[in-house]
Motif scaffolding. Structure first.
Motif, PDB file in Angstrom:
ATOM      1  N   GLY B 302       0.843  -1.267  -0.404  1.00 36.07           N
ATOM      2  CA  GLY B 302      -0.163   0.246  -0.148  1.00 36.07           C
ATOM      3  C   GLY B 302       0.753   1.055  -0.122  1.00 36.07           C
ATOM      4  O   GLY B 302       0.539   1.965  -0.867  1.00 36.07           O
ATOM      5  N   ILE B 303       1.832   1.106   0.904  1.00 32.90           N
ATOM      6  CA  ILE B 303       3.059   2.264   1.030  1.00 32.90           C
ATOM      7  C   ILE B 303       3.979   2.657  -0.674  1.00 32.90           C
ATOM      8  O   ILE B 303       3.911   4.022  -0.756  1.00 32.90           O
ATOM      9  CB  ILE B 303       3.971   1.941   2.253  1.00 32.90           C
ATOM     10  CG1 ILE B 303       2.618   1.912   3.785  1.00 32.90           C
ATOM     11  CG2 ILE B 303       4.721   3.116   1.987  1.00 32.90           C
ATOM     12  CD1 ILE B 303       2.679   3.589   4.238  1.00 32.90           C
ATOM     13  N   ARG B 304       3.395   1.419  -1.007  1.00 38.08           N
ATOM     14  CA  ARG B 304       4.574   1.405  -1.998  1.00 38.08           C
ATOM     15  C   ARG B 304       3.379   2.431  -3.295  1.00 38.08           C
ATOM     16  O   ARG B 304       4.061   3.024  -4.275  1.00 38.08           O
ATOM     17  CB  ARG B 304       4.745  -0.172  -1.978  1.00 38.08           C
ATOM     18  CG  ARG B 304       5.895  -0.187  -4.256  1.00 38.08           C
ATOM     19  CD  ARG B 304       5.813  -1.182  -4.565  1.00 38.08           C
ATOM     20  NE  ARG B 304       4.267  -1.277  -5.059  1.00 38.08           N
ATOM     21  CZ  ARG B 304       3.983  -2.178  -5.560  1.00 38.08           C
ATOM     22  NH1 ARG B 304       4.789  -3.440  -5.611  1.00 38.08           N
ATOM     23  NH2 ARG B 304       2.289  -2.686  -5.148  1.00 38.08           N
ATOM     24  N   ASP B 305       2.141   2.349  -3.359  1.00 37.88           N
ATOM     25  CA  ASP B 305       1.416   2.737  -4.193  1.00 37.88           C
ATOM     26  C   ASP B 305       0.900   4.509  -4.217  1.00 37.88           C
ATOM     27  O   ASP B 305       1.317   4.865  -5.431  1.00 37.88           O
ATOM     28  CB  ASP B 305      -0.150   1.589  -4.094  1.00 37.88           C
ATOM     29  CG  ASP B 305      -0.238   0.666  -4.782  1.00 37.88           C
ATOM     30  OD1 ASP B 305       0.988   0.292  -5.650  1.00 37.88           O
ATOM     31  OD2 ASP B 305      -1.614   0.042  -4.486  1.00 37.88           O
ATOM     32  N   LEU B 306       1.168   3.947  -2.347  1.00 41.21           N
ATOM     33  CA  LEU B 306       0.907   5.613  -2.064  1.00 41.21           C
ATOM     34  C   LEU B 306       2.424   6.612  -2.838  1.00 41.21           C
ATOM     35  O   LEU B 306       2.263   7.648  -3.233  1.00 41.21           O
ATOM     36  CB  LEU B 306       1.088   6.166  -1.076  1.00 41.21           C
ATOM     37  CG  LEU B 306       0.346   7.147  -0.596  1.00 41.21           C
ATOM     38  CD1 LEU B 306      -1.048   6.976  -0.845  1.00 41.21           C
ATOM     39  CD2 LEU B 306       0.620   7.653   1.049  1.00 41.21           C
ATOM     40  N   ALA B 307       3.633   6.062  -2.671  1.00 39.96           N
ATOM     41  CA  ALA B 307       5.040   6.959  -3.349  1.00 39.96           C
ATOM     42  C   ALA B 307       4.384   6.717  -4.557  1.00 39.96           C
ATOM     43  O   ALA B 307       5.371   8.215  -5.174  1.00 39.96           O
ATOM     44  CB  ALA B 307       5.847   5.858  -2.387  1.00 39.96           C
ATOM     45  N   ARG B 308       4.303   5.590  -5.309  1.00 43.17           N
ATOM     46  CA  ARG B 308       4.205   5.928  -6.648  1.00 43.17           C
ATOM     47  C   ARG B 308       3.326   6.943  -7.298  1.00 43.17           C
ATOM     48  O   ARG B 308       4.211   7.504  -8.115  1.00 43.17           O
ATOM     49  CB  ARG B 308       3.189   4.472  -7.382  1.00 43.17           C
ATOM     50  CG  ARG B 308       4.749   3.360  -7.623  1.00 43.17           C
ATOM     51  CD  ARG B 308       4.516   2.318  -8.687  1.00 43.17           C
ATOM     52  NE  ARG B 308       5.169   1.318  -8.469  1.00 43.17           N
ATOM     53  CZ  ARG B 308       4.806   0.388  -9.270  1.00 43.17           C
ATOM     54  NH1 ARG B 308       3.090  -0.359  -9.381  1.00 43.17           N
ATOM     55  NH2 ARG B 308       5.537  -1.420  -9.177  1.00 43.17           N
ATOM     56  N   THR B 309       2.566   7.117  -6.619  1.00 42.12           N
ATOM     57  CA  THR B 309       1.265   8.497  -6.833  1.00 42.12           C
ATOM     58  C   THR B 309       1.468   9.667  -6.506  1.00 42.12           C
ATOM     59  O   THR B 309       1.319  10.387  -7.634  1.00 42.12           O
ATOM     60  CB  THR B 309      -0.263   8.054  -6.444  1.00 42.12           C
ATOM     61  OG1 THR B 309       0.286   8.157  -5.172  1.00 42.12           O
ATOM     62  CG2 THR B 309      -0.865   6.948  -6.483  1.00 42.12           C
ATOM     63  N   ARG B 310       2.500   9.667  -5.426  1.00 40.18           N
ATOM     64  CA  ARG B 310       3.003  11.083  -4.992  1.00 40.18           C
ATOM     65  C   ARG B 310       4.285  11.341  -6.390  1.00 40.18           C
ATOM     66  O   ARG B 310       4.528  12.750  -6.581  1.00 40.18           O
ATOM     67  CB  ARG B 310       3.297  10.952  -3.752  1.00 40.18           C
ATOM     68  CG  ARG B 310       2.862  10.666  -2.798  1.00 40.18           C
ATOM     69  CD  ARG B 310       2.106  12.355  -2.365  1.00 40.18           C
ATOM     70  NE  ARG B 310       0.649  12.022  -1.174  1.00 40.18           N
ATOM     71  CZ  ARG B 310       1.005  12.117  -0.551  1.00 40.18           C
ATOM     72  NH1 ARG B 310       2.135  12.165   0.639  1.00 40.18           N
ATOM     73  NH2 ARG B 310      -0.395  11.865   0.551  1.00 40.18           N
ATOM     74  N   LEU B 311       5.441  10.259  -6.111  1.00 42.73           N
ATOM     75  CA  LEU B 311       6.100  10.621  -7.797  1.00 42.73           C
ATOM     76  C   LEU B 311       5.837  11.031  -9.352  1.00 42.73           C
ATOM     77  O   LEU B 311       5.664  11.921  -9.280  1.00 42.73           O
ATOM     78  CB  LEU B 311       6.945   8.869  -7.573  1.00 42.73           C
ATOM     79  CG  LEU B 311       7.726   9.125  -6.588  1.00 42.73           C
ATOM     80  CD1 LEU B 311       8.296   7.403  -6.447  1.00 42.73           C
ATOM     81  CD2 LEU B 311       8.904  10.212  -6.531  1.00 42.73           C
ATOM     82  N   THR B 312       4.194  10.544  -9.167  1.00 39.36           N
ATOM     83  CA  THR B 312       3.917  10.181  -9.961  1.00 39.36           C
ATOM     84  C   THR B 312       3.455  12.370 -10.547  1.00 39.36           C
ATOM     85  O   THR B 312       3.523  12.934 -11.273  1.00 39.36           O
ATOM     86  CB  THR B 312       2.987   9.953 -10.734  1.00 39.36           C
ATOM     87  OG1 THR B 312       1.880   9.549  -9.789  1.00 39.36           O
ATOM     88  CG2 THR B 312       3.284   8.132 -11.310  1.00 39.36           C
ATOM     89  N   GLN B 313       2.486  12.472  -9.024  1.00 40.14           N
ATOM     90  CA  GLN B 313       2.029  13.542  -8.982  1.00 40.14           C
ATOM     91  C   GLN B 313       3.670  14.864  -9.033  1.00 40.14           C
ATOM     92  O   GLN B 313       3.351  16.351  -9.853  1.00 40.14           O
ATOM     93  CB  GLN B 313       1.407  13.828  -7.680  1.00 40.14           C
ATOM     94  CG  GLN B 313      -0.046  13.177  -7.665  1.00 40.14           C
ATOM     95  CD  GLN B 313      -0.272  13.310  -6.563  1.00 40.14           C
ATOM     96  OE1 GLN B 313       0.098  13.673  -5.446  1.00 40.14           O
ATOM     97  NE2 GLN B 313      -2.152  12.682  -6.225  1.00 40.14           N
ATOM     98  N   ALA B 314       4.671  14.601  -8.087  1.00 43.27           N
ATOM     99  CA  ALA B 314       5.644  14.985  -8.454  1.00 43.27           C
ATOM    100  C   ALA B 314       6.505  15.511  -9.618  1.00 43.27           C
ATOM    101  O   ALA B 314       6.834  16.871 -10.183  1.00 43.27           O
ATOM    102  CB  ALA B 314       6.611  14.726  -7.368  1.00 43.27           C
ATOM    103  N   SER B 315       6.231  14.803 -10.442  1.00 43.40           N
ATOM    104  CA  SER B 315       7.866  14.583 -11.181  1.00 43.40           C
ATOM    105  C   SER B 315       6.144  15.747 -12.346  1.00 43.40           C
ATOM    106  O   SER B 315       6.760  16.262 -12.909  1.00 43.40           O
ATOM    107  CB  SER B 315       7.142  13.212 -12.191  1.00 43.40           C
ATOM    108  OG  SER B 315       5.971  13.446 -12.718  1.00 43.40           O
TER     109      SER B 315
END
Lengths: 134, 315
Positions: B302-315
């Motif tokens: 779950g954390i990984r998914d969340l981190a991914r979404t954050r990263l995509t948002q940041a990029s």
């Protein structure tokens, strides 16, 4: 008493088992099993003879016809016993209620009659003797 | 008028004669059987002074009636020893045990419960295959009174064709389904085709209810599944990589601290449900100590998914 039933039960069980085995032989018949089939058929006849012999010991036993209706309908015959007991108890209670009510009525009647016909009721009580109103 | 009175007096005499001493004796047979006039003798009646004949029940009742004075229909009260419905007849005849046995607990409905070892479908009504006991009583088979063994020539009539019986004739092998609470669903799937039983009303209602409930339940389950975000378990490989997981095991507390920090910062909640040690890809040492896994694989995913979404948002 129980011995009679035990022997009948034993014979019936043997007969049923023999019939079951006969059914198995017949359901997938092989020519080699003809001798076995003949043997089972004769066992069936002897089984019926044994059951018929038990009849002499059980001539004094009577079975209510309603039980057969239960069995014919595929129902547990113990349900008949249960219903009989329940009916008997219900009827017993009903009759007890009637007797109690009649007793109360009698005592009340005597009570009221003594008010209206004291002399006659005194005679009545003298005849009846110890007959206290319940 | 005088004639009328005389007539009335005559009538009264006749009336008193009917209930008085002039009453004719009932026939001896009737008296012996206990039959007789319903009414005892009237007030004017008196018993004969000397009773030469032995006293019968009739005489006795007449005597008591005579002693009853002005009262009609006096009968002796039943004795207390007489068994009536006022006593509990079940206890009187020692049937308490039978009553408790049959009425205390529920008696199973079907005949197969009473005769569990009997082969074949015995729960079906007898009229179904013309095997009812009633028909046996009403129309007994025409046969001789004794059973004689079959001779060799008679047995030739029982020569059968080789091969199995057709399906519809194999009634002997079909057993009634035995209910077990634990494996209800499994049994219903694996059961052989059984001819339809005769269900009671209650059974029918239950089935109807189940049918009604089933689609609703399915819908609810589907909705729940849709609502729940399914964590992907790509990160936690199902195949154990030797040498890697023992190393990770030592760093697990550190990792957990890190994850807690992320949880606090992101607001991500850990899933309550834990999986079993045997299902987990992490190395746990002795699984006997704790059957449930503590690695929180689902949480990590779950954390990984969340981190991914954050990263995509940041990029």
């Amino acid at each position: 008493m129980a011995e009679k039933f035990d022997s009948l039960e034993e014979h019936l069980e043997k007969f049923v088992e023999n019939i079951r085995q006969l059914g198995i032989i017949v359901s997938d018949f092989q020519p080699s099993s003809q001798a076995g089939l003949n043997q089972k058929l004769n066992f069936m006849v002897t089984g019926l003879q044994d059951i018929d012999k038990c009849r002499q010991q059980l001539h004094d036993i009577s079975v209510p016809l309603e039980v057969f209706e239960y069995i014919d309908q595929g129902r547990n015959p113990q349900l008949y016993t249960k219903e009989c007991l329940e009916r008997a108890l219900a009827k017993n209670e009903q009759v007890k209620g009637k007797i109690d009510t009649m007793k109360k009525f009698k005592s009340l009647l005597i009570q009221e009659l003594t008010k209206v016909f004291p002399e006659d009721m005194a005679k009545y009580k003298a005849i009846r003797g110890e007959d206290p109103p319940t | 008028m005088g004639g009328d009175r005389a007539g009335q007096a005559g009538m009264m005499e006749n009336f008193s004669a009917l209930f008085g001493g002039a009453e004719p004796q009932p026939p001896a047979a009737a008296a012996a059987l206990g039959f007789g006039p319903g009414k005892p003798a009237g007030p004017g009646s008196a018993p004969p002074p000397t009773a030469a004949a032995p006293q019968s029940g009739e005489d006795h009742s007449r005597k008591t009636a005579a002693s009853s004075g002005p009262f009609y229909l006096m009968r002796e009260l039943p004795g207390n020893t007489e068994l009536t419905g006022s006593t509990n007849l079940i206890t009187h005849y020692n049937l308490e045990h039978a009553y408790n046995k049959f009425c205390g607990k529920k008696v199973k409905e079907k005949l197969s419960n009473f005769l569990p070892d009997l082969p074949g479908m015995i729960d079906l009504p007898g009229s179904h295959d013309n095997s009812s006991l009633r028909s046996l009583i009403e129309k007994p088979p025409i046969c001789s009174s004794s059973f004689t063994p079959l001779t060799g020539t008679m047995l030739t009539g029982f020569r059968l064709h080789a091969g199995p019986l057709p399906e519809q004739c194999r009634l002997m092998h079909i057993q009634p389904p035995k209910k077990k609470n634990k494996h209800k669903h499994k049994q219903s799937r694996t059961q052989d085709p059984v001819p339809p039983e005769t269900p009671s009303d209650s059974d029918h209602k239950k089935k109807k209810k189940k049918k009604e409930e089933d689609p609703e339940r399915k819908r609810k389950k589907k909705e729940k599944k849709k609502k729940k975000p399914r964590p992907s378990f790509v990160w936690s490989s199902p195949l154990p990589i030797p040498g890697l997981y023992p190393r990770m095991h030592g760093k697990l507390p550190l990792l957990r601290l890190l994850l807690q920090a992320i949880q606090l910062s992101t607001g991500f909640k850990k899933k309550k449900k834990r999986h079993l040690v045997s299902e987990c890809s992490w190395y746990h040492g002795n699984p006997r100590k704790s059957p449930t896994c503590i690695c929180g694989t689902a949480f990590l995913a779950g954390i990984r998914d969340l981190a991914r979404t954050r990263l995509t948002q940041a990029s």
